[in-house]
Design a protein around this motif. Structure first.
Motif, PDB file in Angstrom:
ATOM      1  N   PHE A  65      60.143 -55.125 -33.572  1.00 22.55           N
ATOM      2  CA  PHE A  65      61.116 -55.671 -34.512  1.00 22.55           C
ATOM      3  C   PHE A  65      62.109 -56.582 -33.787  1.00 22.55           C
ATOM      4  N   VAL A  66      62.700 -57.516 -34.533  1.00 26.90           N
ATOM      5  CA  VAL A  66      63.815 -58.290 -34.005  1.00 26.90           C
ATOM      6  C   VAL A  66      65.027 -57.373 -34.100  1.00 26.90           C
ATOM      7  N   CYS A  67      65.454 -56.864 -32.977  1.00 25.81           N
ATOM      8  CA  CYS A  67      66.474 -55.817 -32.955  1.00 25.81           C
ATOM      9  C   CYS A  67      67.436 -56.105 -31.808  1.00 25.81           C
ATOM     10  N   ARG A  68      68.498 -56.847 -32.079  1.00 20.95           N
ATOM     11  CA  ARG A  68      69.405 -57.273 -31.027  1.00 20.95           C
ATOM     12  C   ARG A  68      70.783 -56.658 -31.231  1.00 20.95           C
ATOM     13  N   PRO A  69      71.357 -56.055 -30.217  1.00 25.22           N
ATOM     14  CA  PRO A  69      72.642 -55.361 -30.338  1.00 25.22           C
ATOM     15  C   PRO A  69      73.798 -56.330 -30.505  1.00 25.22           C
ATOM     16  N   TYR A  70      74.949 -55.799 -30.885  1.00 23.17           N
ATOM     17  CA  TYR A  70      76.089 -56.684 -31.125  1.00 23.17           C
ATOM     18  C   TYR A  70      76.564 -57.359 -29.845  1.00 23.17           C
ATOM     19  N   SER A  71      76.262 -56.789 -28.672  1.00 22.17           N
ATOM     20  CA  SER A  71      76.609 -57.453 -27.423  1.00 22.17           C
ATOM     21  C   SER A  71      75.859 -58.771 -27.287  1.00 22.17           C
ATOM     22  N   HIS A  72      74.634 -58.805 -27.789  1.00 28.27           N
ATOM     23  CA  HIS A  72      73.861 -60.049 -27.776  1.00 28.27           C
ATOM     24  C   HIS A  72      74.469 -61.065 -28.726  1.00 28.27           C
ATOM     25  N   TRP A  73      74.750 -60.628 -29.962  1.00 25.94           N
ATOM     26  CA  TRP A  73      75.252 -61.571 -30.966  1.00 25.94           C
ATOM     27  C   TRP A  73      76.653 -62.065 -30.627  1.00 25.94           C
ATOM     28  N   LYS A  74      77.422 -61.248 -29.949  1.00 25.28           N
ATOM     29  CA  LYS A  74      78.758 -61.678 -29.548  1.00 25.28           C
ATOM     30  C   LYS A  74      78.677 -62.893 -28.632  1.00 25.28           C
ATOM     31  N   ASN A  75      77.659 -62.923 -27.772  1.00 25.67           N
ATOM     32  CA  ASN A  75      77.502 -64.018 -26.813  1.00 25.67           C
ATOM     33  C   ASN A  75      76.556 -65.112 -27.293  1.00 25.67           C
ATOM     34  N   ASN A  76      75.846 -64.846 -28.384  1.00 25.36           N
ATOM     35  CA  ASN A  76      74.886 -65.823 -28.906  1.00 25.36           C
ATOM     36  C   ASN A  76      75.031 -65.929 -30.421  1.00 25.36           C
ATOM     37  N   PHE A  77      76.256 -66.131 -30.858  1.00 24.95           N
ATOM     38  CA  PHE A  77      76.521 -66.119 -32.293  1.00 24.95           C
ATOM     39  C   PHE A  77      75.931 -67.366 -32.964  1.00 24.95           C
ATOM     40  N   ALA A  92      68.115 -59.341 -38.887  1.00 18.86           N
ATOM     41  CA  ALA A  92      67.262 -59.578 -40.049  1.00 18.86           C
ATOM     42  C   ALA A  92      67.167 -61.068 -40.349  1.00 18.86           C
ATOM     43  N   ASP A  93      68.282 -61.756 -40.216  1.00 17.26           N
ATOM     44  CA  ASP A  93      68.294 -63.199 -40.454  1.00 17.26           C
ATOM     45  C   ASP A  93      67.428 -63.923 -39.422  1.00 17.26           C
ATOM     46  N   ALA A  94      67.489 -63.478 -38.177  1.00 19.99           N
ATOM     47  CA  ALA A  94      66.693 -64.094 -37.113  1.00 19.99           C
ATOM     48  C   ALA A  94      65.200 -63.858 -37.322  1.00 19.99           C
ATOM     49  N   ALA A  95      64.857 -62.706 -37.894  1.00 13.96           N
ATOM     50  CA  ALA A  95      63.447 -62.393 -38.139  1.00 13.96           C
ATOM     51  C   ALA A  95      62.870 -63.276 -39.234  1.00 13.96           C
ATOM     52  N   GLY A  96      63.711 -63.626 -40.200  1.00 13.99           N
ATOM     53  CA  GLY A  96      63.251 -64.489 -41.286  1.00 13.99           C
ATOM     54  C   GLY A  96      62.897 -63.705 -42.536  1.00 13.99           C
ATOM     55  N   ARG A 142      82.106 -63.588 -36.969  1.00 15.22           N
ATOM     56  CA  ARG A 142      82.223 -63.513 -35.511  1.00 15.22           C
ATOM     57  C   ARG A 142      83.389 -62.625 -35.086  1.00 15.22           C
ATOM     58  N   ASP A 143      84.437 -62.577 -35.897  1.00 13.94           N
ATOM     59  CA  ASP A 143      85.610 -61.759 -35.563  1.00 13.94           C
ATOM     60  C   ASP A 143      85.279 -60.275 -35.491  1.00 13.94           C
ATOM     61  N   VAL A 144      84.251 -59.865 -36.225  1.00 15.97           N
ATOM     62  CA  VAL A 144      83.863 -58.450 -36.235  1.00 15.97           C
ATOM     63  C   VAL A 144      83.525 -57.976 -34.827  1.00 15.97           C
ATOM     64  N   PHE A 145      82.887 -58.841 -34.053  1.00 18.04           N
ATOM     65  CA  PHE A 145      82.505 -58.470 -32.686  1.00 18.04           C
ATOM     66  C   PHE A 145      83.688 -58.490 -31.721  1.00 18.04           C
ATOM     67  N   GLU A 146      84.807 -59.000 -32.196  1.00 19.42           N
ATOM     68  CA  GLU A 146      86.012 -59.048 -31.369  1.00 19.42           C
ATOM     69  C   GLU A 146      87.000 -57.939 -31.728  1.00 19.42           C
ATOM     70  N   HIS A 158      75.461 -70.546 -35.008  1.00 23.06           N
ATOM     71  CA  HIS A 158      76.425 -71.563 -35.424  1.00 23.06           C
ATOM     72  C   HIS A 158      76.541 -71.651 -36.945  1.00 23.06           C
ATOM     73  N   LYS A 159      75.437 -71.418 -37.655  1.00 18.93           N
ATOM     74  CA  LYS A 159      75.460 -71.576 -39.117  1.00 18.93           C
ATOM     75  C   LYS A 159      76.385 -70.575 -39.803  1.00 18.93           C
ATOM     76  N   PHE A 160      76.747 -69.506 -39.109  1.00 14.39           N
ATOM     77  CA  PHE A 160      77.643 -68.505 -39.690  1.00 14.39           C
ATOM     78  C   PHE A 160      79.063 -68.624 -39.136  1.00 14.39           C
ATOM     79  N   LYS A 161      79.331 -69.699 -38.433  1.00 18.30           N
ATOM     80  CA  LYS A 161      80.604 -69.854 -37.728  1.00 18.30           C
ATOM     81  C   LYS A 161      81.821 -69.655 -38.626  1.00 18.30           C
ATOM     82  N   ASN A 162      81.784 -70.193 -39.823  1.00 18.41           N
ATOM     83  CA  ASN A 162      82.946 -70.128 -40.724  1.00 18.41           C
ATOM     84  C   ASN A 162      82.750 -69.185 -41.906  1.00 18.41           C
ATOM     85  N   VAL A 163      81.777 -68.302 -41.800  1.00 19.34           N
ATOM     86  CA  VAL A 163      81.487 -67.360 -42.885  1.00 19.34           C
ATOM     87  C   VAL A 163      82.265 -66.067 -42.673  1.00 19.34           C
TER      88      VAL A 163
END
Length: 207
Positions: A84-96, A156-160, A131-135, A98-103
């Motif tokens: 599965f595409v299963c990435r922890p929040y530590s990954h998303w914090k550093n690889n957020f 889930a979004d990355a998996a498609g 993005r603030d959630v990870f901060e 861009h399309k969700f930047k202002n969401v």
């Protein structure tokens, strides 16, 4: 993993190494003991081995529940899906993305609408962008749940859409958040907050 060697005399240490961060504290939180998890890790790619190269496995709630009920023994010949595409929040914090930047986290995009602190202007979640959630510096249950849910949502979004590699769907993510961990992970099952957090603790052990 298909490691058939005799396990060392310290199973807890082996589990921590094999699961790449699945600590004794997290095992206890999830109601697991070293020996059965050790057996599961040696028998198949459960909770270890890596998903997309991120160093930890991932299983759906139904598989998690059935394995836990079976004391983490895997029937001979059973294939446990772990890609599965299963990435922890530590990954998303550093690889957020861009399309969700202002969401915002509480938005029509995520369909998350529960605000844990609606009357506290300093702590309200309505002002948090995704993005603030990870901060979040808070380490209370809602902050941890928000990080887990958002990491699952972005995975889930990355998996498609329609991908077989989605371990939790976007719909399940907002159900978990809006129900504060109380939801139906699969037919005939209802999980409370504690069960949900235990599940996330194991899946995102390195997050």
């Amino acid at each position: 993993m298909n490691d058939k060697t005799t396990p060392p005399s310290n199973p807890a240490e082996t589990v921590a190494s094999a699961a790449a961060g699945l600590t004794r504290r997290r095992l206890v939180r999830a109601g697991l003991t070293a020996a059965p998890v050790m057996a599961a890790l040696q028998s198949n790619t459960v909770l270890a081995g890596g998903s997309k190269g991120f160093g930890h496995g991932c299983i759906r709630p139904s598989t998690f529940s059935s394995l836990k009920a079976a004391n983490w023994t895997i029937s001979q010949g059973r294939d446990i899906k772990g890609n599965f595409v299963c990435r922890p929040y530590s990954h998303w914090k550093n690889n957020f993305p861009h399309k969700f930047k202002n969401v915002y986290f509480l938005s029509e995009v995520t369909k998350c609408n529960r605000d844990p602190r609606p009357y506290d202007n300093r702590k309200t979640y309505k002002k948090l962008k995704m993005r603030d959630v990870f901060e979040l510096r808070d380490d209370d249950t809602d902050a941890r749940l928000a990080r887990y849910v958002l990491a699952a949502f972005l995975s889930a979004d990355a998996a498609g859409a329609g991908s077989d590699n989605v371990w939790l769907t976007k719909r399940q993510c907002h159900e978990i958040w809006n129900g504060r961990g109380n939801w139906k992970p699969f037919a005939g099952a209802t999980w409370d907050l504690n069960q949900t957090m235990n599940y996330f603790e194991v899946i995102f052990a390195r997050g």
